[in-house]
Scaffold this motif. Structure first.
Motif, PDB file in Angstrom:
ATOM      1  N   PHE B  50       0.830  -1.209   0.000  1.00  0.00           N
ATOM      2  CA  PHE B  50       0.000   0.000   0.000  1.00  0.00           C
ATOM      3  C   PHE B  50       0.865   1.261   0.000  1.00  0.00           C
ATOM      4  O   PHE B  50       0.529   2.251  -0.630  1.00  0.00           O
ATOM      5  CB  PHE B  50      -0.921   0.014   1.221  1.00  0.00           C
ATOM      6  CG  PHE B  50      -2.068  -0.940   1.102  1.00  0.00           C
ATOM      7  CD1 PHE B  50      -3.132  -0.647   0.261  1.00  0.00           C
ATOM      8  CD2 PHE B  50      -2.091  -2.122   1.802  1.00  0.00           C
ATOM      9  CE1 PHE B  50      -4.202  -1.526   0.123  1.00  0.00           C
ATOM     10  CE2 PHE B  50      -3.147  -3.012   1.689  1.00  0.00           C
ATOM     11  CZ  PHE B  50      -4.203  -2.717   0.841  1.00  0.00           C
ATOM     12  N   GLY B  53       3.738   0.647  -3.170  1.00  0.00           N
ATOM     13  CA  GLY B  53       3.030   0.259  -4.381  1.00  0.00           C
ATOM     14  C   GLY B  53       1.990   1.284  -4.797  1.00  0.00           C
ATOM     15  O   GLY B  53       1.996   1.770  -5.920  1.00  0.00           O
ATOM     16  N   LEU B  54       1.098   1.623  -3.872  1.00  0.00           N
ATOM     17  CA  LEU B  54       0.011   2.539  -4.208  1.00  0.00           C
ATOM     18  C   LEU B  54       0.319   3.976  -3.816  1.00  0.00           C
ATOM     19  O   LEU B  54      -0.471   4.880  -4.068  1.00  0.00           O
ATOM     20  CB  LEU B  54      -1.281   2.100  -3.513  1.00  0.00           C
ATOM     21  CG  LEU B  54      -1.810   0.717  -3.911  1.00  0.00           C
ATOM     22  CD1 LEU B  54      -3.103   0.412  -3.176  1.00  0.00           C
ATOM     23  CD2 LEU B  54      -2.037   0.659  -5.412  1.00  0.00           C
ATOM     24  N   TRP B  56       0.441   5.273  -0.802  1.00  0.00           N
ATOM     25  CA  TRP B  56      -0.275   5.807   0.352  1.00  0.00           C
ATOM     26  C   TRP B  56       0.708   6.180   1.452  1.00  0.00           C
ATOM     27  O   TRP B  56       1.748   5.549   1.590  1.00  0.00           O
ATOM     28  CB  TRP B  56      -1.247   4.771   0.918  1.00  0.00           C
ATOM     29  CG  TRP B  56      -2.368   4.421  -0.010  1.00  0.00           C
ATOM     30  CD1 TRP B  56      -2.468   4.756  -1.331  1.00  0.00           C
ATOM     31  CD2 TRP B  56      -3.512   3.636   0.311  1.00  0.00           C
ATOM     32  NE1 TRP B  56      -3.617   4.241  -1.857  1.00  0.00           N
ATOM     33  CE2 TRP B  56      -4.285   3.549  -0.876  1.00  0.00           C
ATOM     34  CE3 TRP B  56      -3.979   3.015   1.463  1.00  0.00           C
ATOM     35  CZ2 TRP B  56      -5.483   2.863  -0.930  1.00  0.00           C
ATOM     36  CZ3 TRP B  56      -5.168   2.328   1.409  1.00  0.00           C
ATOM     37  CH2 TRP B  56      -5.912   2.250   0.225  1.00  0.00           C
ATOM     38  N   ALA B  61      -1.376   3.295   5.046  1.00  0.00           N
ATOM     39  CA  ALA B  61      -0.978   1.988   4.514  1.00  0.00           C
ATOM     40  C   ALA B  61      -0.979   0.946   5.627  1.00  0.00           C
ATOM     41  O   ALA B  61      -1.380  -0.200   5.420  1.00  0.00           O
ATOM     42  CB  ALA B  61       0.411   2.079   3.881  1.00  0.00           C
TER      43      ALA B  61
END
Ligand SMILES: Nc1ncnc2c1ncn2[C@@H]1O[C@H](COP(=O)(O)OP(=O)(O)O)[C@@H](O)[C@H]1O
Ligand SMILES: [Mg+2]
Lengths: 299, 286, 239
Positions: B50, B53-54, B56, B61
């Protein structure tokens, strides 16, 4: 190709001996040894270090067996008074300590450089092209010896005593049996077998370093015992062969599934080992072969 | 010296979360969960997914990772531990070894074996009364104390906490008192996995995120739990702090890479001398 | 209507029956005391009633409803209160936590609050009032027994199942406890009790049942059993 098969067969024998050792300690004796690889590593290093110092290979192996047996007994004494949960963590802790010690005490073990040039038994009297074949026979002679020895132990009164302490330690204690001594002996014998397996490992690779020793061995051994049926040496022998042959053989999968790299394949294999372990516990709790029981034994 | 004790305190607090998690599972489900290390690793990787990767921020996360981790723990309980219920502590223990191997290698399979780090800003260490305190240590102390406080309050003052303690104390009596075991077990797994995930984040902040990270903590975590008297969740925290400080002080005489040996020595000594744990209360201990 | 019925119950441990077809019936608001030698399966009978042991055959009916497949929490929520023979308090919880946890997982039937129920059970067992903050593990045997009874009564059960309430108590404490049980029985609770102390046990119950080796040997009004000299010498050890 032939040499690959021979090498795989040697590894199968080694892992099966480790499985049989665990079967004695856990299957028969109820003592969870989660530090299998530590004793195995200890055996391999004692054997390798003596061997490379010029001690005859068989003498080095004998020394390794004695050392692992003695150390096993000592480790078991820390916690055999307590429940299995403690023994599992104590053996694991010991194994981690062995690994650390060997990795960092370079003056003794050469640390991560590893120990090269380990001489196999009978190396002088066997032509080099026969070396692998002779060693394969040597490993299987040990496997046979270990199997027969364990069968004898299991059917002897001592074996019944071991099972009695496993099934109900308090009753055994009440009958005047020294549970502590029985358990220490079980651990020592199992340790000796791990010394055999470790020595064979050292001879087989002729070079060892700390990275070769991991919990993979643990996983193989637990798998063999659970699939084979706790307490059944024959079951473990059969399971050891099928499972470990399958797992070792699955290295070939790399050719079949080209999009997975080597590391991923190794991870996948171990994942399946872990999941398989759980699945067998759930679906086939008694394993393949029932435990051997003396006719007069408890049902 | 002061610095060592402070560092030891932080190390101990870091161990406290998984040790509490281990003791909690042990007290209610009656088995030693060897997958605790892998739960920590998986938690760290989920949060990493999270966070890096994303993209956040880490706290968010961590929340998301904790939720996914809890779902995973519940699924594992449903698939593995629930079917094995009543088959004895050793069977469950061996099952947890299998779960641990499977989880760690699932991580290796998906994320590879390389080490990673969380996407956080590097901050300069603080100096306070001669102590050097870095940002991760402050995060660790704050997070752990907050988590411990929450768990303590749940334990002491809520219906759920009473139910957990009742089942841990006497499962049959809890059943005849109308306490649904299944719900208590689920709550235990949620708390246990969230604690493991938090620990994973803190370990990852302190060092790296790699598939081996949880494994490296297994021994100290078990030692801490045994110090506290396994099955005695809050005492595991005290055990963790004692162990952390001991480990840190031992670096005065031993190379730092021998910390694990210190943990092992402490555990062996304790098991020989006082197997019920340092902090097991007399009288109320079973 | 009957409060509690067992029909041909076969039950035991790991597939080995201890009870071999036991039937009994306690009418609603009635009382039955089960007596019998040690190891005859009385506690197993009790565990089957409360749902800790699943019968291999037979049925368990609670107030006319078949609860055979219901687990222990489910039966507790239908108004079945239980005091086990041993380990009948949460030792690591305080007395007040013991009472609270016994109350809060079972829907109150009369809508009573925790405070009012607490007052009600403390009126029955005033001895435990000063001990509310003490861990139950630190209490004496007699006090523990009272806490266990009080906890079982917290959610106002309609059927109360007691396994040897006088075990381990001094004669004086046993008398006190049975006085309390008699009072509870008079409030209209259906009472199933196991008792070693046959005199006390049969004195508070309307009927008695003799269980030997997992089978019902006799079932009769309690007074008849007490006066039946043959019964006494055969199964009850005599008094
Ligand atoms: N948990 C158990 N597991 C196996 N056998 C049990 C268990 N509890 C009781 N038994 C056996 O069941 C029989 C009846 O025991 P129990 O119901 O406790 O008798 P009682 O209460 O009349 O003394 C005994 O033979 C006892 O050994
Ligand atoms: Mg009984």
């Amino acid at each position: 190709m032939i040499s690959y098969v021979a090498a795989t067969l040697v590894l199968v024998a080694i892992a099966t001996i480790a499985g049989l050792a665990l079967n004695l300690q856990w299957g028969l004796g109820g003592l969870v040894n989660f530090g299998l690889f530590g004793f195995y590593m200890l055996g391999a290093y004692v054997c390798a270090l003596l061997d490379t110092k010029g001690v005859p290979p068989l003498a080095a192996m004998a020394a390794a067996i004695v050392v692992t047996a003695a150390v096993s007994a000592a480790v078991s004494l820390i916690s055999v008074r307590l429940s299995e949960d403690y023994l599992a963590i104590v053996t694991l802790g010991f194994a981690e300590c062995v690994r650390l010690f060997i990795s960092y005490e370079e003056w003794l073990t050469r640390g991560t450089l590893g120990v090269p040039g380990i001489v196999r038994p009978f190396a002088g009297s066997v032509p080099p092209e026969w070396s692998d074949a002779v060693f394969l026979a040597f490993a299987y002679a040990w496997l046979a010896l270990v199997f027969l020895l364990l069968r004898k132990i299991t059917r002897a009164p001592f074996g019944r005593l071991v099972r009695a302490t496993r099934d109900d330690a308090t009753v055994a204690e009440a009958l005047g049996k020294n549970v502590l001594a029985v358990r220490a002996k079980v651990f020592a014998i199992g340790g000796a077998l791990l010394g055999v397996a470790g020595s064979l490992h050292a001879f087989h690779y002729s070079y060892i370093d700390p990275t070769q020793f991991s919990t993979t061995l643990n996983a193989y051994a637990f798998m063999a015992v659970i699939i084979g049926g706790r307490g059944s040496h024959l079951g473990v022998l059969i399971a050891g062969f099928t499972v470990i042959l399958l797992l070792e053989g699955s290295r070939f999968l790399a050719d079949v599934i080209p999009f997975l790299d080597g590391a991923q394949l190794a991870a996948l294999r171990l994942f399946l080992v872990g999941a398989g372990l759980v699945a067998i516990l759930i679906f086939k709790p008694d394993g393949l072969v029932r435990e051997y029981r003396l006719r007069s034994g408890a049902s | 010296m002061g610095q060592l004790i402070f560092n030891g305190l932080v190390t101990g607090l870091l161990i406290a979360l998984p040790a509490l998690s281990l003791a909690l599972v042990f007290s209610v489900l009656r088995f030693a969960n060897y997958a605790i290390g892998s739960m920590l690793t998986v938690g760290a990787y989920l949060v990493y997914a999270f966070n890096a990767g994303l993209g956040w921020p880490l706290p968010l996360a961590a929340l998301a990772g904790g939720a996914v981790g809890a779902g995973l723990a519940l699924a594992i309980d449903r698939l593995v531990y629930e079917p094995l219920k009543g088959r004895g502590g050793v069977t469950l223990l061996v099952a947890s070894i299998g779960v641990g191997i499977a989880l760690e290698n699932a991580v290796r399979f998906i994320a590879g074996s390389s080490t990673r780090g969380f996407a956080v800003e590097v901050a300069r260490p603080l100096r306070l009364h001669g102590l050097r305190i870095n940002q991760e240590q402050i995060t660790t102390i704050a997070t752990v104390l907050l988590a411990l406080a929450v768990v303590w309050i749940v334990f002491r003052f809520t219906r759920l906490g009473r139910a957990m303690r009742a089942v841990a104390d006497n499962a049959d009596l809890a059943a005849v008192r109308g306490i649904p075991r299944r719900q208590v077990v689920c709550a235990v797994w949620v708390i246990s996995s969230v604690l493991a995930t938090l620990a994973g984040v803190l370990v990852g902040l302190d060092g790296n995120v790699d598939p081996q990270m949880g494994w490296n903590y297994i021994l100290p975590v078990f030692t801490a739990a045994i110090l506290g008297g396994i099955g005695n969740p809050m005492a595991a925290v005290a055990g963790a702090v004692v162990l952390g400080i001991t480990e840190e002080l031992a670096t005065l005489v031993l190379a730092p890479h021998y910390r694990t040996m210190v943990a092992f020595a402490v555990m062996a000594l304790l098991l020989l001398v006082r197997p019920t744990g340092l902090f097991a209360a007399q009288g109320t201990a079973k | 209507m009957s409060g509690l019925v067992l029909e041909n119950v076969v039950a035991g441990y790991r597939g080995r029956p201890v009870l071999h077809g036991v039937s009994l019936s306690v009418p609603a608001r009635g009382s039955l005391t089960v007596v019998g030698p040690n190891g005859s399966g009385k506690s197993t009978l009790m565990k089957t009633v409360v749902g800790l042991v699943q019968p291999q055959k037979g049925r368990v009916l609670l107030e006319g409803e078949d609860v055979t497949r219901l687990d222990a929490p489910g039966r507790a929520r239908r108004g079945l209160g239980h005091v086990p023979q041993e380990a009948n308090v949460f030792r690591s919880l305080s007395v007040s936590e013991n009472l609270k946890v016994a109350f809060e997982f079972i829907p109150a039937r009369s809508g009573a609050t925790f405070a009012s129920r607490l007052e009600a059970v403390l009126a029955l067992f005033p001895e435990i009032r000063p001990k509310l903050k003490v861990a139950a593990g630190h209490l004496s045997g007699g006090q523990r027994q009272m806490v266990a009874m009080a906890a079982a009564l917290m959610p106002e059960p309609s059927v109360l199942a007691l396994d040897e309430p006088s075990a381990g108590l001094s004669p004086k404490n046993a008398e006190l406890l049975f006085a309390a049980i008699a009072r509870i029985a008079s409030t209209g609770v259906t009472l199933l009790m196991i008792e070693q102390n046959t005199r006390l046990g049969l004195a508070v119950a309307a009927r008695g049942l003799v269980l030997v080796a997992g089978q019902v040997k006799a079932e009769a009004p309690a007074t008849d059993l007490l006066s039946d000299g043959l019964m006494q010498s055969l199964y009850l050890g005599g008094h």
